[in-house]
Scaffold this active site. Structure first.
Site, PDB file in Angstrom:
ATOM      1  N   GLU A  34      -5.916  -8.197  -0.281  1.00  0.00           N
ATOM      2  CA  GLU A  34      -6.645  -7.719   1.181  1.00  0.00           C
ATOM      3  C   GLU A  34      -7.836  -7.435   0.760  1.00  0.00           C
ATOM      4  O   GLU A  34      -8.030  -6.747  -0.357  1.00  0.00           O
ATOM      5  CB  GLU A  34      -6.094  -6.594   1.995  1.00  0.00           C
ATOM      6  CG  GLU A  34      -4.982  -7.014   2.658  1.00  0.00           C
ATOM      7  CD  GLU A  34      -4.221  -5.709   3.371  1.00  0.00           C
ATOM      8  OE1 GLU A  34      -5.059  -4.898   3.818  1.00  0.00           O
ATOM      9  OE2 GLU A  34      -3.019  -5.689   3.614  1.00  0.00           O
ATOM     10  N   GLU A  55       0.731  -1.266  -0.077  1.00  0.00           N
ATOM     11  CA  GLU A  55       0.109  -0.110  -0.056  1.00  0.00           C
ATOM     12  C   GLU A  55       1.032   1.264  -0.185  1.00  0.00           C
ATOM     13  O   GLU A  55       0.696   1.922   1.027  1.00  0.00           O
ATOM     14  CB  GLU A  55      -0.968   0.007   1.211  1.00  0.00           C
ATOM     15  CG  GLU A  55      -1.856  -1.208   1.305  1.00  0.00           C
ATOM     16  CD  GLU A  55      -3.015  -1.078   2.274  1.00  0.00           C
ATOM     17  OE1 GLU A  55      -2.951  -0.214   2.953  1.00  0.00           O
ATOM     18  OE2 GLU A  55      -4.007  -2.019   2.186  1.00  0.00           O
TER      19      GLU A  55
HETATM   20  O1  IFM Z   1      -4.912  -3.420   8.620  1.00  0.00           O
HETATM   21  C1  IFM Z   1      -4.656  -2.907   7.558  1.00  0.00           C
HETATM   22  C2  IFM Z   1      -3.661  -3.111   6.850  1.00  0.00           C
HETATM   23  O2  IFM Z   1      -2.429  -3.137   7.577  1.00  0.00           O
HETATM   24  C3  IFM Z   1      -3.441  -2.680   5.434  1.00  0.00           C
HETATM   25  N1  IFM Z   1      -4.658  -2.601   4.813  1.00  0.00           N
HETATM   26  C4  IFM Z   1      -5.841  -2.079   5.243  1.00  0.00           C
HETATM   27  C5  IFM Z   1      -5.883  -3.088   6.697  1.00  0.00           C
HETATM   28  C6  IFM Z   1      -7.286  -2.483   7.435  1.00  0.00           C
HETATM   29  O3  IFM Z   1      -7.271  -0.977   7.535  1.00  0.00           O
END
Ligand code: IFM
Length: 435
Positions: free
Chosen positions: A352, A168
């Site tokens: 994710e 990210e």
């Molecule tokens: O917990 C985070 C993760 O570390 C990175 N992506 C988003 C998730 C939820 O906010």
């Protein structure tokens, strides 16, 4: 239970669960150096309840039980991150043997259980010693990160199924250097612009370093949002264009086309790092896959009070998770199709997706709708090869501390007891179903 069937996704589709080092490991006394999250969390006002990651889910000690949970759910993959300060406590130079040994045990533990290791090199825990030198604002971070990538590649590369450089980059850069929500907590456009470029330059440099070590199957993990204008007015359209450029196109364009959106290079011309154009070949090094983290959409409206970009955001009317993020499965389909149509034909993994929520029946519905969205994107030609639930465990949700629970497994932070939730059972039901 889910309404989708495992077979709907194709025979080689990988289902997995995801976590990140700082959010779950604890185990901070093995020679690990300090990270920017230790001091950010210790600074009053930054994190709810001043929670920090010193114990987290004690995964450092409880990893065998956690890997058993992943295997028993029927997942084939585990997405985890390595902690740079555990492996190289000062960020550069001496390597911590105990850190190498920990990840040896963890990766071997995955392989013994038939789990494919999907590693991420950087999930936000920058060694503090590097922050002292400017962290992501310093161009030298590309070299520091490349050297760290080489250490990981040399030691573990032959056992990793897939390796991502950065998790990210929008969060690493914009959220942490402009919005000030994450460590190091800057609110400065020059700092953010430098970080926005250096994080991608460091990504490309690490790709080169990993290739030199012979590591295969390399990618990056981008968090994308479904950006939309709040209304169809011309002004909101412009706001949307800026918002989409800042959140999505900077990273997609940089990595896959070697180009940043002109609307931003113009607006940020005075604060762009000198000579950035020459780095774009490195920024856009060829990859083998791309990961997309998806949670919600962004709704943009014109806001003339903002000097640099005339944009503001509004809360939409859709159902929300307990952090107030709108639930928008269609946005996932749209993004997957957009990435494969406009940016790359590489395999895509949803690295994710998940929901912060105490009511797990809502989480089951969330996952089901988003799995349907992935299937729909495949039907529209997107080459989606895998899906990782965020997260295996309730864990340290950064500025939200432990108050936000994304896990499919409940964690009692007093006892460290793990209890699978209904959403875990729903994955298990789907993954064990041989219909
Ligand atoms: O917990 C985070 C993760 O570390 C990175 N992506 C988003 C998730 C939820 O906010």
């Amino acid at each position: 239970m889910f309404t989708v069937d495992r077979k709907d996704f194709g025979p080689n589709f990988v289902f997995g669960a995801a976590t990140a080092a700082y959010q779950i490991e604890g185990g901070q006394t093995d020679g690990r150096g300090p990270s920017i999250w230790d001091t950010f969390a210790a600074t009053p006002g930054n994190v709810k309840n001043a929670d920090d990651g010193h114990m987290a889910c004690d995964h450092y000690n409880r990893w065998p039980e956690d890997l058993d949970l992943i295997r028993d759910a029927g997942f084939e993959g585990y997405r985890f991150s390595l902690a740079w300060p555990r492996l190289i406590p000062e960020g550069t130079g001496a390597v911590n043997q105990a850190g190498l040994d920990f990840y040896d045990r963890l990766i071997d533990g995955m392989l013994e259980r038939g789990l494919k290791p999907f590693a991420t090199l950087y999930h936000w825990d920058l060694p503090s010693a590097l922050q002292d030198k400017g962290g992501w604002m310093n161009r030298d971070i590309a070299g520091w990160f490349g050297d760290y990538a080489a250490v990981v590649g040399k030691r573990f590369g032959d056992r990793l199924h897939a390796t991502a450089t950065i998790n990210e980059p929008w969060c690493v850069a914009f959220l942490s250097h402009f919005l000030g929500v994450h460590a190091p907590g800057y609110r400065d456009m020059r700092a953010a612009t430098r970080a926005m470029h250096h994080v991608l330059y460091a990504h490309g440099t690490a790709i080169d370093a990993l290739r030199v070590q012979g590591v295969k199957n390399l990618g990056i993990v981008l968090n994308l949002e479904k950006s939309e204008p709040a209304t169809d007015s011309a002004e909101d359209q412009v706001a949307f264009d800026y918002g989409d450029a800042l959140f999505n196109r900077w990273y997609l364009g940089g990595v896959f086309k070697g180009q940043y959106p002109e609307i931003l290079t113009t607006a940020l011309a005075k604060v762009m790092p000198e000579g950035w154009e020459k780095d774009m070949e490195v920024v856009s090094r060829p990859l083998d896959w791309v990961g997309i983290n998806y949670y919600t959409r962004g709704l943009y409206k014109h806001d003339a009070t903002r000097p640099l970009f005339p944009i503001g955001q509004v809360k939409g009317p859709l159902e929300k998770n307990d952090l107030g993020w709108e639930i928008y499965p269609q946005g996932l389909t749209d993004l997957l199709v957009r990435v494969s149509r406009d940016y790359t034909k590489l395999p895509i993994y949803v690295t994710e997706n998940g929901m912060s929520e105490d009511d797990d029946t809502r989480r089951v519905a969330f996952y089901d709708a988003h799995l349907q969205a992935v299937k729909a994107a495949q039907g529209q030609g997107a080459d989606v090869r895998g899906y990782f639930a965020w997260s295996l465990l309730d864990n340290y949700e950064w500025a939200e501390g432990y108050s936000s629970r994304f896990g499919i497994v409940h964690v009692d932070y007093q006892t460290q007891k793990r209890t699978p939730k209904g959403s875990y059972r729903a994955f298990q039901g789907m993954l064990h179903n041989t219909r």
